[in-house]
Design an enzyme around this catalytic site. Structure first.
Site, PDB file in Angstrom:
ATOM      1  N   VAL A  32      -8.101 -57.372  -8.910  1.00  0.00           N
ATOM      2  CA  VAL A  32      -9.531 -57.429  -8.593  1.00  0.00           C
ATOM      3  C   VAL A  32      -9.994 -56.117  -7.965  1.00  0.00           C
ATOM      4  O   VAL A  32     -11.025 -55.565  -8.345  1.00  0.00           O
ATOM      5  CB  VAL A  32      -9.835 -58.616  -7.656  1.00  0.00           C
ATOM      6  CG1 VAL A  32     -11.305 -58.602  -7.230  1.00  0.00           C
ATOM      7  CG2 VAL A  32      -9.497 -59.934  -8.347  1.00  0.00           C
ATOM      8  N   ALA A  33      -9.232 -55.618  -6.988  1.00  0.00           N
ATOM      9  CA  ALA A  33      -9.664 -54.425  -6.260  1.00  0.00           C
ATOM     10  C   ALA A  33      -8.453 -53.703  -5.687  1.00  0.00           C
ATOM     11  O   ALA A  33      -7.410 -54.317  -5.446  1.00  0.00           O
ATOM     12  CB  ALA A  33     -10.629 -54.820  -5.140  1.00  0.00           C
ATOM     13  N   MET A  34      -8.610 -52.401  -5.456  1.00  0.00           N
ATOM     14  CA  MET A  34      -7.541 -51.590  -4.881  1.00  0.00           C
ATOM     15  C   MET A  34      -8.132 -50.592  -3.903  1.00  0.00           C
ATOM     16  O   MET A  34      -9.105 -49.886  -4.210  1.00  0.00           O
ATOM     17  CB  MET A  34      -6.782 -50.870  -5.997  1.00  0.00           C
ATOM     18  CG  MET A  34      -5.640 -49.988  -5.501  1.00  0.00           C
ATOM     19  SD  MET A  34      -4.385 -50.939  -4.607  1.00  0.00           S
ATOM     20  CE  MET A  34      -3.643 -49.656  -3.600  1.00  0.00           C
ATOM     21  N   GLU A  35      -7.523 -50.519  -2.716  1.00  0.00           N
ATOM     22  CA  GLU A  35      -8.085 -49.792  -1.580  1.00  0.00           C
ATOM     23  C   GLU A  35      -7.787 -48.296  -1.588  1.00  0.00           C
ATOM     24  O   GLU A  35      -7.597 -47.690  -0.518  1.00  0.00           O
ATOM     25  CB  GLU A  35      -7.546 -50.395  -0.278  1.00  0.00           C
ATOM     26  CG  GLU A  35      -6.035 -50.247  -0.039  1.00  0.00           C
ATOM     27  CD  GLU A  35      -5.163 -51.348  -0.622  1.00  0.00           C
ATOM     28  OE1 GLU A  35      -3.989 -51.433  -0.228  1.00  0.00           O
ATOM     29  OE2 GLU A  35      -5.648 -52.120  -1.475  1.00  0.00           O
TER      30      GLU A  35
ATOM     31  N   GLU B 156     -11.341 -54.359   1.101  1.00  0.00           N
ATOM     32  CA  GLU B 156     -10.890 -52.985   0.840  1.00  0.00           C
ATOM     33  C   GLU B 156     -11.381 -52.027   1.924  1.00  0.00           C
ATOM     34  O   GLU B 156     -10.685 -51.078   2.272  1.00  0.00           O
ATOM     35  CB  GLU B 156     -11.350 -52.518  -0.545  1.00  0.00           C
ATOM     36  CG  GLU B 156     -10.992 -53.441  -1.709  1.00  0.00           C
ATOM     37  CD  GLU B 156      -9.573 -53.972  -1.669  1.00  0.00           C
ATOM     38  OE1 GLU B 156      -8.653 -53.205  -1.345  1.00  0.00           O
ATOM     39  OE2 GLU B 156      -9.377 -55.159  -1.970  1.00  0.00           O
TER      40      GLU B 156
ATOM     41  N   HIS C 133      -8.975 -52.175   4.706  1.00  0.00           N
ATOM     42  CA  HIS C 133      -7.736 -51.446   4.440  1.00  0.00           C
ATOM     43  C   HIS C 133      -7.836 -49.976   4.860  1.00  0.00           C
ATOM     44  O   HIS C 133      -6.792 -49.328   5.043  1.00  0.00           O
ATOM     45  CB  HIS C 133      -7.394 -51.516   2.952  1.00  0.00           C
ATOM     46  CG  HIS C 133      -6.523 -52.678   2.581  1.00  0.00           C
ATOM     47  ND1 HIS C 133      -5.317 -52.940   3.203  1.00  0.00           N
ATOM     48  CD2 HIS C 133      -6.683 -53.652   1.635  1.00  0.00           C
ATOM     49  CE1 HIS C 133      -4.765 -54.007   2.659  1.00  0.00           C
ATOM     50  NE2 HIS C 133      -5.569 -54.470   1.713  1.00  0.00           N
TER      51      HIS C 133
ATOM     52  N   GLU D 151      -1.627 -56.633   4.596  1.00  0.00           N
ATOM     53  CA  GLU D 151      -2.584 -57.591   4.043  1.00  0.00           C
ATOM     54  C   GLU D 151      -3.058 -58.615   5.075  1.00  0.00           C
ATOM     55  O   GLU D 151      -4.215 -59.030   5.052  1.00  0.00           O
ATOM     56  CB  GLU D 151      -1.976 -58.299   2.825  1.00  0.00           C
ATOM     57  CG  GLU D 151      -1.664 -57.383   1.662  1.00  0.00           C
ATOM     58  CD  GLU D 151      -2.902 -56.669   1.111  1.00  0.00           C
ATOM     59  OE1 GLU D 151      -4.034 -57.044   1.460  1.00  0.00           O
ATOM     60  OE2 GLU D 151      -2.724 -55.715   0.338  1.00  0.00           O
TER      61      GLU D 151
ATOM     62  N   TYR E 195      -1.259 -62.692   2.175  1.00  0.00           N
ATOM     63  CA  TYR E 195      -2.595 -62.563   2.752  1.00  0.00           C
ATOM     64  C   TYR E 195      -2.872 -63.637   3.801  1.00  0.00           C
ATOM     65  O   TYR E 195      -3.192 -63.337   4.955  1.00  0.00           O
ATOM     66  CB  TYR E 195      -3.654 -62.666   1.645  1.00  0.00           C
ATOM     67  CG  TYR E 195      -3.648 -61.533   0.667  1.00  0.00           C
ATOM     68  CD1 TYR E 195      -4.594 -60.518   0.745  1.00  0.00           C
ATOM     69  CD2 TYR E 195      -2.704 -61.461  -0.349  1.00  0.00           C
ATOM     70  CE1 TYR E 195      -4.607 -59.472  -0.176  1.00  0.00           C
ATOM     71  CE2 TYR E 195      -2.698 -60.417  -1.261  1.00  0.00           C
ATOM     72  CZ  TYR E 195      -3.657 -59.430  -1.166  1.00  0.00           C
ATOM     73  OH  TYR E 195      -3.657 -58.391  -2.061  1.00  0.00           O
TER      74      TYR E 195
END
Length: 299
Positions: free
Chosen positions: A150-153, A178, A181, A200, A266
């Site tokens: 979905v997403a990456m920081e 994110e 993070h 996380e 998480y």
């Protein structure tokens, strides 16, 4: 490294390429020590055809148009998995004093309408809790549907899957995660992949502190309740003694650390961090503790 033909993008206009380094995938991108305990600065020179925009997770960038060459530099030490590259038919729009969105032309208006003005609100809330945002810019790039998560920081340039633009609620939660993070994971990182819950779990806790500050406790409680319900269902499905459900898992030789990332990383991590915050009484005391915990060992 994903190489996409034009028909695999939203606009069907130009080829697209992106990388995804977490957890140990960047070993196929460049030679590296990809244990997260090893951090270093990096620089890169990228040559691209005319009309292809190149971006990296870097604090500085320049473009030599006559040569078609981009130059990037990350001035802060980062673990190997946070080096990221994306190139394609991308255009941008500013959405705040230190943020812009990048997307294919057909997606940019939607991205602007969903995020204009609110990213700065989230950054300001995070800074009030955990100290200055040290990465300079917080830009977001929306990637085609084949982006595997979905997403990456990635520092300075969060990667987000474009399909999330269809949901206001998930967009808010995932982008704020994110943002968190930037402090927990990017500035201070778990030393080994067995301790991924530290990154996380703390980021999830910080994400929920930020949503409480910006949207109120009711929003945070509802999102937390949904996620904890999913955690309990997962534990019931796997069994409470399943080694995968441990807060700190054992990483066996030859196992991809990404396979250890799950709801427990998480939510069980969050539960433990939240428990510690409750021992402090007022959550602002725990915020102060975390603020120091990030500042002293950063990088």
């Amino acid at each position: 490294i994903w190489w996409l033909d034009p028909e695999l993008t939203y606009g069907n206009a130009k080829p697209f390429v992106f990388t995804q380094g977490h957890s140990v995938c960047n070993r196929s991108f460049f030679p590296c020590f990809d244990t997260p305990a090893v951090k270093c600065t990096y620089s890169a020179t990228v040559k691209a055809p005319a009309g292809i925009q190149v971006l990296m997770s870097a604090t500085q960038s320049t473009y030599l148009e006559e040569e078609g060459v981009y130059q990037f530099y990350m001035e802060y030490p980062v673990p190997a998995y946070l080096v990221a590259l994306v190139a394609g038919d991308l255009i941008h729009a500013d959405i705040g004093p230190r943020s812009r969105v990048w997307a294919e032309p057909c997606l940019l208006p939607t991205a602007i309408s969903k995020l204009s003005g609110i990213v700065e609100r989230w950054l300001t809330a995070a800074e009030s809790l955990y100290g200055p945002y040290i990465w300079g810019r917080y830009d977001i790039v929306f990637l085609p549907p084949s982006f595997p998560i979905v997403a990456m920081e990635n520092p300075c340039l969060t990667f987000i899957i474009s399909s999330i633009l269809e949901s206001d609620e998930f967009l808010i939660i995932d982008v704020i995660h994110e943002v968190a993070h930037s402090w927990f994971g990017n500035a201070v990182t778990n030393a080994t992949w067995e301790e991924m819950w530290l990154s996380e779990g703390l980021a999830t806790y910080a994400q929920r502190r930020i949503t409480t500050e910006t949207y109120g406790a009711a929003f945070t409680c509802l999102e937390t309740a949904f996620r904890l319900d999913a955690l309990h269902r997962q534990m019931k499905l796997l069994g409470e003694d399943n080694p995968v459900s441990k807060l700190q898992v054992k990483l066996e030789p030859g196992v991809n650390p990404s396979n250890l990332m799950n709801l427990f990383t998480y939510e069980k991590g969050y539960c433990f961090v939240y428990y510690l915050s409750q021992l402090c009484g007022d959550p602002r005391h725990f915020d102060s503790f975390l603020r120091v915990s990030v500042k002293k060992p950063a990088f």
